[in-house]
Design an enzyme around this catalytic site. Structure first.
Site, PDB file in Angstrom:
ATOM      1  N   PHE A   1      18.251 -10.605  -4.532  1.00 31.36           N
ATOM      2  CA  PHE A   1      18.997  -9.722  -3.637  1.00 31.36           C
ATOM      3  C   PHE A   1      20.463  -9.794  -4.032  1.00 31.36           C
ATOM      4  O   PHE A   1      21.074 -10.866  -3.978  1.00 31.36           O
ATOM      5  CB  PHE A   1      18.812 -10.132  -2.181  1.00 31.36           C
TER       6      PHE A   1
ATOM      7  N   GLY B   1       8.709   0.974   5.819  1.00 30.38           N
ATOM      8  CA  GLY B   1       8.037   0.757   4.550  1.00 30.38           C
ATOM      9  C   GLY B   1       7.411  -0.622   4.480  1.00 30.38           C
ATOM     10  O   GLY B   1       6.747  -0.963   3.498  1.00 30.38           O
TER      11      GLY B   1
ATOM     12  N   LYS C   1      -6.147  22.417 -22.453  1.00 35.99           N
ATOM     13  CA  LYS C   1      -5.629  23.246 -21.361  1.00 35.99           C
ATOM     14  C   LYS C   1      -6.474  24.516 -21.339  1.00 35.99           C
ATOM     15  O   LYS C   1      -6.300  25.421 -22.145  1.00 35.99           O
ATOM     16  CB  LYS C   1      -4.156  23.586 -21.550  1.00 35.99           C
TER      17      LYS C   1
ATOM     18  N   SER D   1      22.856  -5.706   5.952  1.00 33.92           N
ATOM     19  CA  SER D   1      22.439  -4.380   5.482  1.00 33.92           C
ATOM     20  C   SER D   1      21.003  -4.108   5.897  1.00 33.92           C
ATOM     21  O   SER D   1      20.257  -5.022   6.277  1.00 33.92           O
ATOM     22  CB  SER D   1      22.571  -4.279   3.958  1.00 33.92           C
TER      23      SER D   1
ATOM     24  N   ASP E   1      15.068  -6.959  15.974  1.00 31.17           N
ATOM     25  CA  ASP E   1      16.055  -7.565  15.077  1.00 31.17           C
ATOM     26  C   ASP E   1      17.370  -6.784  15.174  1.00 31.17           C
ATOM     27  O   ASP E   1      17.484  -5.667  14.658  1.00 31.17           O
ATOM     28  CB  ASP E   1      15.508  -7.552  13.656  1.00 31.17           C
TER      29      ASP E   1
ATOM     30  N   HIS F   1      12.350   1.353  12.181  1.00 35.78           N
ATOM     31  CA  HIS F   1      13.791   1.218  12.387  1.00 35.78           C
ATOM     32  C   HIS F   1      14.269   2.329  13.300  1.00 35.78           C
ATOM     33  O   HIS F   1      13.944   3.503  13.079  1.00 35.78           O
ATOM     34  CB  HIS F   1      14.547   1.311  11.047  1.00 35.78           C
TER      35      HIS F   1
ATOM     36  N   HIS G   1     -21.578  -1.723  12.467  1.00 34.80           N
ATOM     37  CA  HIS G   1     -22.408  -2.103  11.325  1.00 34.80           C
ATOM     38  C   HIS G   1     -23.773  -1.430  11.426  1.00 34.80           C
ATOM     39  O   HIS G   1     -24.577  -1.760  12.292  1.00 34.80           O
ATOM     40  CB  HIS G   1     -22.553  -3.631  11.311  1.00 34.80           C
TER      41      HIS G   1
ATOM     42  N   LYS H   1       6.364  -3.490   7.833  1.00 34.80           N
ATOM     43  CA  LYS H   1       5.421  -3.622   8.944  1.00 34.80           C
ATOM     44  C   LYS H   1       5.820  -2.805  10.160  1.00 34.80           C
ATOM     45  O   LYS H   1       4.983  -2.489  10.993  1.00 34.80           O
ATOM     46  CB  LYS H   1       5.308  -5.109   9.345  1.00 34.80           C
TER      47      LYS H   1
END
Length: 805
Positions: free
Chosen positions: A567, A668, A219, A731, A722, A673, A40, A670
């Site tokens: 879903f 896409g 243009k 999926s 996971d 994969h 700061h 957090k």
């Protein structure tokens, strides 16, 4: 008793400052406690050290900043609590406001108290571990009896003596790492330092004006020019980065007179005819003769302005800011490109009736992405583009110089013949151009497609170094221009960049009618439904190989990402145009599974509100034997990105030890994969059990970093591996699928060598993915087609057993 954050609120006027105005403690999902250190530059430079506790950020001002040296007991002045939303604040607090000055996020991550944090805080002796991008290891905050100014408590911030400790004489972290962990900028540079080079936004040729909110400008028939202002010095650069400041000295002085802070401005240098219309040949003659001082520089965008990166700001806001700084301009050589006042249905006719080349349309709300995209379109009164000159024919009759120029365009790094142009030259142009071509003479044709005997008869070939701008009636079926007329030479565009311009039809999204095309899918980016369809069509060659032959599940958000989301795994009663319904025996007892293997089906899914595309880990021909497994590294959101990168490297090391090649993509969301291709041998139960064995092994080896148990409460301060996505019917979001999150990020494959420099799981989105794809020199997933087997030895190394048959 004072309300939480009342002191924070009292000190700030939120009509003036951009600091977050949260008036109550924050509440969020279970997560580790966050910390942030903000650098700061107020009246005195200091570092604000903040720890999350009881829904607020307990805050201390540390004048000298943190030190990794345990002997350096840094003064920490306790100040008012701040809202949790303040942890992401970067920017300038205006003069006259409390704490006026620039702020950056110097570090952030999680803190782990060593005992009950409430008792320790009350007692004035907090001991904790930091897991941040820069700070790590054990620390202490200790209240002292020293009296400070007013009633502010004086504490000390002390580094404990552990593996992360370093002597101040050896390493001063605040000096060695001065920049923000969000944008990489140093203090005073807002979020992004002014880059040395900038790639201009380019327009795509379109066949008509689209519906929706668009801004139209003339243009300009001239040379594209970018102005860089740094420390008061102005440089004018062509679209390819060549410095033409010396050729435009009066225009440089006109911009200098505006006394702008660091900027990048975008515009076009033109010559005006006696009728006040753009004259391309006048521009060329001015540069060739050295009389470019009177050329007019029309400005139409400001990607950077007064040190602030505006590339993500909406088009109309960037232009309004640019117009405001030009209000003080007194030079006739510097002008603002006003929007065209006409209905979009009449825009091209209006331009053509004025004798203009055409118009440029720019989508309201669009960012400045620095690539060619559908956010900027060009509508031309007559077809016109650049061509590479590859030869010429001898003159006929009384004509001097040459007869016609032979034209070419680049296709797959080769030159293909595109026709010839024999009109549009006056005698002076014929002689000047003939003189330029003589030193470039060569014996053989530079074309990849040889001309027939009659076409090549008498042709004088030249090295492909000159670029001509040509207008013409149309392209023939053979790919040649018809009724061509020469406009002028282009010295601002290199021959290797000259390709045939492809028209972007406004019904681009296949032949499927997109209902409610103007519907905003994502308010954060302003992306419309039609734009999402166009995006998926534009990347169809990248995403379809990951969708073909696999059951697909759709995440639908018919009213946009802020509305209700569905879903959908089965076709049910929803008629998605062109989607393939699979054999009902693949999933007995349910409606048919679906497959997307064509562009039409991809666009049809968007028509029905689809945003995300998820696929099974098996193909439809062998549905019982997966050909891959996925390890989804899902972090506590409070963890710093550095922890995600370290976790990915650790899991990859274990896979290396097992002898399994893995392929990485951003989620896409957090995390990341890791995809492991498999030979189709083992069934779902075995593959899922093997993925679980890896997750459990990592958790046993590093329980402080990983968990194999789902649920937010189990991953506090950790990363959940996971493995559950590997069961039958489960999926994972497909490679190159958009995610239904603000900004519409995309799940993108990366090479392993790119991992260390990856900045975020949402690094790419619908606005900037095209730039990455165009810049790829190699397939980031080279070798992905190679399949691997799970061996008995692998199970043994993990200390696990395969499930019984």
């Amino acid at each position: 008793m004072a309300k939480p954050l009342s002191e924070y609120q009292r000190k700030r006027d939120f009509a003036v400052t951009s600091e977050p105005s949260s008036s109550s403690p924050g509440r969020r999902a279970p997560s580790a406690l966050a910390f942030v250190v903000q650098k700061h530059a107020a009246r005195n430079l200091h570092y604000d050290f903040r720890l999350e506790l009881d829904g607020v950020l307990k805050s201390w001002a540390v004048p000298k900043g943190p030190s990794l040296d345990p002997s350096q007991k840094r003064l920490a002045v306790h100040v008012e609590d701040h809202p949790l939303s303040y942890a992401g604040f970067e920017g300038s607090i205006p003069a006259g406001q409390y704490g006026a000055g620039d702020v950056i996020v110097w570090d952030r991550g999680i803190w782990q108290p060593h005992e009950d944090p409430h008792k320790a805080y009350t007692a004035g002796k907090l001991k904790f571990t930091l897991v941040g991008e820069k700070l790590a290891g054990d620390w202490a905050l200790v209240r002292t009896r020293l009296k400070g100014s007013g009633d502010k408590e004086q504490w000390l911030l002390i580094k404990e003596n552990d593996q992360q400790a370093r002597s101040i004489s050896d390493y001063d972290i605040v000096q060695a790492q001065p920049k923000s962990v969000l944008g990489g900028a140093a203090l005073g540079q807002a979020k992004t330092a002014l880059p040395d080079q900038l790639t201009p936004q380019l327009a795509t040729l379109a066949d008509r004006a689209p519906a929706g909110d668009w801004h139209y400008e003339i243009k300009f028939d001239g040379y594209r020019m970018l102005a860089r202002v740094r420390a008061g010095r102005v440089h004018l650069l062509t679209r390819n980065g060549h410095d033409w400041s010396d050729r435009l000295p009066r225009q440089v002085k006109a911009i200098e007179a505006l006394k702008l802070k660091d900027c990048w401005l975008d515009g076009e240098v033109i010559s005006l005819s006696h009728d006040g219309l753009p004259d391309f040949q006048g521009v060329q003659q001015a540069f060739d003769s050295g009389h470019s001082q009177d050329l007019v520089y029309y400005l139409f965008d400001a990607p950077f302005l007064h040190g602030h990166d505006q590339r993500g700001t909406a088009l109309q806001d960037r232009r309004a800011a640019l117009k405001a700084v030009l209000d003080g301009n007194k030079s006739p050589l510097l002008r603002f490109s006003e929007a065209f006042a006409a209905d979009h249905r009449d825009i091209l006719q209006s331009a053509c009736s004025l004798g203009l080349e055409g118009v440029i349309g720019k989508r309201a709300g669009s960012p400045y992405s620095g690539v060619r995209s559908a956010d900027w379109i060009k509508l031309k009164c007559r077809q016109r583009q650049e061509f590479v000159i590859v030869g010429y024919t001898p003159p006929q009759g009384a004509r001097g110089g040459f007869g016609a120029l032979l034209l070419a365009v680049n296709v797959d790094n080769t030159l293909l013949y595109a026709g010839r142009v024999g009109t549009g030259f006056d005698q002076a142009t014929l002689q000047a151009l003939y003189k330029k071509m003589q030193p470039l003479s060569r014996q053989s044709s530079p074309l990849a497609n040889p001309l027939s005997g009659s076409q090549a008869r008498g042709v004088r070939w030249i090295r492909p170094q000159l670029v001509a701008e040509v207008q013409f009636a149309e392209w023939t079926r053979e790919g040649l221009v018809r009724q061509a007329a020469f406009v002028g030479l282009r010295s601002d565009k290199p021959p290797e960049q000259i390709v045939r311009e492809q028209v972007l039809p406004q019904n681009r999204a296949s032949k499927i009618s997109i209902s409610h095309p103007e519907r905003i899918i994502d308010p954060a980016s302003g992306t419309q439904k039609a734009q999402l369809a166009q995006f998926y069509q534009s990347i169809s060659n990248w995403i379809l190989p990951h969708l073909r032959h696999r059951p697909v599940a759709l995440l639908r958000a018919p009213e946009g990402i802020e509305g209700e989301q569905f879903f959908q795994k089965h076709s049910e009663r929803l008629a998605i145009p062109h989607i393939t319904q699979l054999d009902p025996s693949l999933d007995p007892g349910h409606a048919r599974l679906m497959e997307i293997h064509t562009v039409a089906a991809l666009v049809g899914a968007v028509q029905m509100g689809t945003i995300e595309l998820h696929t099974w880990g098996a193909t439809v021909d062998k549905i019982q034997t997966p050909d891959l497994f996925v390890l989804d590294l899902d972090p506590d959101p409070a963890l710093p990105w550095k922890s995600m990168l370290e976790a990915a490297q650790l899991v990859l090391s274990v896979l290396d030890e097992l002898g399994l090649a893995a392929y990485i993509k951003t989620s896409g969301g957090k995390g990341l994969h890791l995809i492991v291709p498999l030979a189709r041998r083992d069934g779902w139960e075995t593959v899922k059990a093997f993925a679980k064995a890896i997750a459990v092994f990592m958790t046993q080896q590093l329980p402080e970093r990983f968990t194999a148990t789902s649920g937010p409460g189990n991953r506090i301060g950790k990363i959940f591996i996971d493995y559950l996505r590997n069961g039958r019917g489960a999926s994972t979001v497909a490679a190159y699928s958009v995610r239904a999150r603000p900004g519409l990020p995309v799940s993108v494959p990366i090479g392993r060598q790119e991992l260390a420099s990856l900045r975020s799981a949402q690094q790419w989105n619908v606005a900037n993915l095209e730039e990455r794809l165009h810049g790829l020199k190699a397939d980031p997933w080279a070798g992905y087609a190679n399949r691997q087997r799970i061996s008995k030895k692998m199970w043994q190394k993990l200390g696990a057993q395969p499930p019984s048959p």
